[in-house]
Every structure is written in C-alpha cells, then in structure tokens.
Design an enzyme around this catalytic site. Structure first.
Site, PDB file in Angstrom:
ATOM      1  N   ASP A 202      24.909   4.046  -6.819  1.00  0.00           N
ATOM      2  CA  ASP A 202      25.102   3.010  -7.838  1.00  0.00           C
ATOM      3  C   ASP A 202      25.755   3.584  -9.083  1.00  0.00           C
ATOM      4  O   ASP A 202      25.924   4.804  -9.206  1.00  0.00           O
ATOM      5  CB  ASP A 202      23.769   2.331  -8.186  1.00  0.00           C
ATOM      6  CG  ASP A 202      22.591   3.289  -8.160  1.00  0.00           C
ATOM      7  OD1 ASP A 202      22.733   4.408  -8.683  1.00  0.00           O
ATOM      8  OD2 ASP A 202      21.533   2.922  -7.611  1.00  0.00           O
TER       9      ASP A 202
ATOM     10  N   HIS B 284      11.906  -1.434  -4.530  1.00  0.00           N
ATOM     11  CA  HIS B 284      13.360  -1.533  -4.616  1.00  0.00           C
ATOM     12  C   HIS B 284      14.033  -0.278  -4.064  1.00  0.00           C
ATOM     13  O   HIS B 284      13.467   0.814  -4.055  1.00  0.00           O
ATOM     14  CB  HIS B 284      13.820  -1.854  -6.042  1.00  0.00           C
ATOM     15  CG  HIS B 284      13.747  -0.712  -7.005  1.00  0.00           C
ATOM     16  ND1 HIS B 284      12.761  -0.594  -7.967  1.00  0.00           N
ATOM     17  CD2 HIS B 284      14.550   0.363  -7.191  1.00  0.00           C
ATOM     18  CE1 HIS B 284      12.962   0.485  -8.689  1.00  0.00           C
ATOM     19  NE2 HIS B 284      14.044   1.092  -8.229  1.00  0.00           N
TER      20      HIS B 284
ATOM     21  N   ASP C 215       8.018  -1.170  -6.911  1.00  0.00           N
ATOM     22  CA  ASP C 215       8.066  -2.545  -6.433  1.00  0.00           C
ATOM     23  C   ASP C 215       8.831  -2.651  -5.116  1.00  0.00           C
ATOM     24  O   ASP C 215       9.143  -3.744  -4.656  1.00  0.00           O
ATOM     25  CB  ASP C 215       8.706  -3.461  -7.476  1.00  0.00           C
ATOM     26  CG  ASP C 215      10.121  -3.020  -7.861  1.00  0.00           C
ATOM     27  OD1 ASP C 215      10.619  -2.015  -7.304  1.00  0.00           O
ATOM     28  OD2 ASP C 215      10.728  -3.685  -8.726  1.00  0.00           O
TER      29      ASP C 215
END
EC number: 3.5.99.6
Length: 261
Positions: free
Chosen positions: A67, A138, A136
């Site tokens: 990313d 991700h 969470d």
C-alpha cells in the site's frame, strides 16, 4: 492454511527468513511482496543479517509494496516507499528500481490501482507475500467489510487508523493522509505463498476469527482460508483463543523438514 505457533515473536523471524532463503536460492529472480509496519521488522532484520553474512542476495529479485499513502510528496519520510527502504530494502542489495509501490501521487487514482495490478501480473505475480493482521482482522488497508474480491484501489483511512498513525507525523492528526492506495484482497490472494504474522494478545480474537471462523468480510484476513498456500505464524499470546492449538503443534512437529513452510 498452515498455522504455526511459536513461543515468542522473535522465534518467527528465522522461520520466515528460511522461506525467503529457500525461495531466492531456487529462484534468484523471485518477486517479493513487502509489508510495512512493526510486525515484519524482526523478519527483515534477520534477512539483513543473512545478507550481511554473505548467505543471501536480493540482487536479482523484485518487490511490490502492499500500500501507499495518497498525496504525500515523493520525498516525505513517512511515504511507505521511504519506510520500506529504511526498514529493509535499503539495507540489502535489492535494486531500488526493482522496488515498486502504488502511485499515491497519480492524477487518476482509479487508473493507478488498475495499473498496479497489471504491473504485478507483468512481473509474473508475487512469489511470497508477507502480511500483518490488524486487531480488527484487516489485511493491508482492507478494513472490515471490504470486498473479498477487491483489487488495488483507493481506500479512506478510518479515524482509528489515522489516530494510530499520528505518532509518525509528530502527533499531528491533521498531517496524516486521509486516503491510501492498497492492494485488494483479490490481489493478495493471487500471490503464490502468503505468510501472515500475528503477535500479542491484542491480536488473539482476530486470529481466532480469521483462522477458525467463517470466511467473512467482517474479518478480511479470513479470506486466506481459501488461499492454496497460506502460512499463519503466531506467538502463544496471539494463539491464546484458538481451539486447535494442539493440532497445529502436532502437525507442524511431524512435518518433513524438506517441505519448509
């Protein structure tokens, strides 16, 4: 999916570095998928140690990042391209021109995502993708409820993510970008070998849900259950909520050494 439980996070470094070493020994031109963040740092340090000892070369390899922030200047020290250079690629003999990240400064960000996926395909695909998991669930910046078939695309950073990352911007939340370009879950699933690391008790629920729960957009990393060659390496704290730990330990202990991970 193979699950390996180690006593301490430091024990994972040599294990994962062995996978890199085996890959680059048989395929010096391998394509590596690299993640930023604190989770893979012990692995990168071990790879640098092996490189400095003359046991490992990255000279013919290529690498793609997971990313990149949108809008940060090319010379910004917190741009992920700069971070991975500090943490890893600049410390080994990997050609800087062979390290590619999503173009967070592109005028057409939608096209930039498509172009990035095409660049990965043109390189022959990623041979080994290292990943961390969020508390969470991700994966990269694919937050809960992301499409399980998603491709590299623009994502809005959640307030919690921006707050967590403010420490890299002198605590100034206003300086933290609000968007990023991230590989999608569908993109990640095309890697030939995905290695996900998870350490600490704060990751225990996410590890349980993503390893032993249902495949669901609520827990994006659960998509790795469908990957043909996924390895999950966790310490005992991150594994504390798993129901099949004895099974994972037994099967790994009985695995032939030649198989690696």
């Amino acid at each position: 999916m193979e699950v390996i439980v180690v006593e301490r996070r430091q024990d994972a470094a040599a294990l994962v570095a062995d996978a890199y070493t085996a890959l680059l020994t048989r395929t010096p031109t391998a394509v590596l998928g690299l993640a930023t963040g604190s989770t893979p740092l012990p692995v990168y340090d071990e790879l640098v140690r092996r490189h400095d000892a003359g046991d490992l070369s990255f000279a013919r390899a290529r690498a793609f990042l997971l990313d990149e922030y949108v809008g940060l200047p090319a010379d910004h020290p917190e741009r992920y391209r700069a971070v991975i250079e500090r943490d890893f690629t600049g410390r080994v003999d990997l050609d800087p021109a062979a390290v590619v990240g999503p173009d967070g400064l592109a005028q057409d960000l939608d096209a930039a995502g498509r172009d990035y996926d095409e660049a990965i395909r043109a390189a022959g695909g990623i041979d080994l993708q290292i990943l961390g998991i969020g508390s969470d669930g991700h994966l990269a910046f694919n937050m809960p409820m992301s499409s399980l078939a998603s491709r590299t695309r623009l994502k809005t950073l959640t307030p919690r993510t921006r707050e967590d990352n403010a420490r890299f911007f002198d605590g100034d939340l206003d300086r933290v970008p609000t968007h990023c370009l991230t590989q999608g879950l569908g993109t990640i699933m095309e890697s030939r070998h995905a290695v996900m690391l998870g350490f600490g008790r704060a990751k225990a629920q996410a590890i349980r849900e993503c390893v032993e729960g249902a495949v669901s957009a609520r827990w994006p990393a659960s998509i790795l259950q469908l990957h043909p060659h996924a390895t999950v390496v966790v310490d005992v704290e991150a594994a504390s909520q798993l129901g099949f730990t004895d099974y994972y330990r037994t099967t790994y202990a009985g695995k032939p050494a030649w198989q690696g991970i």
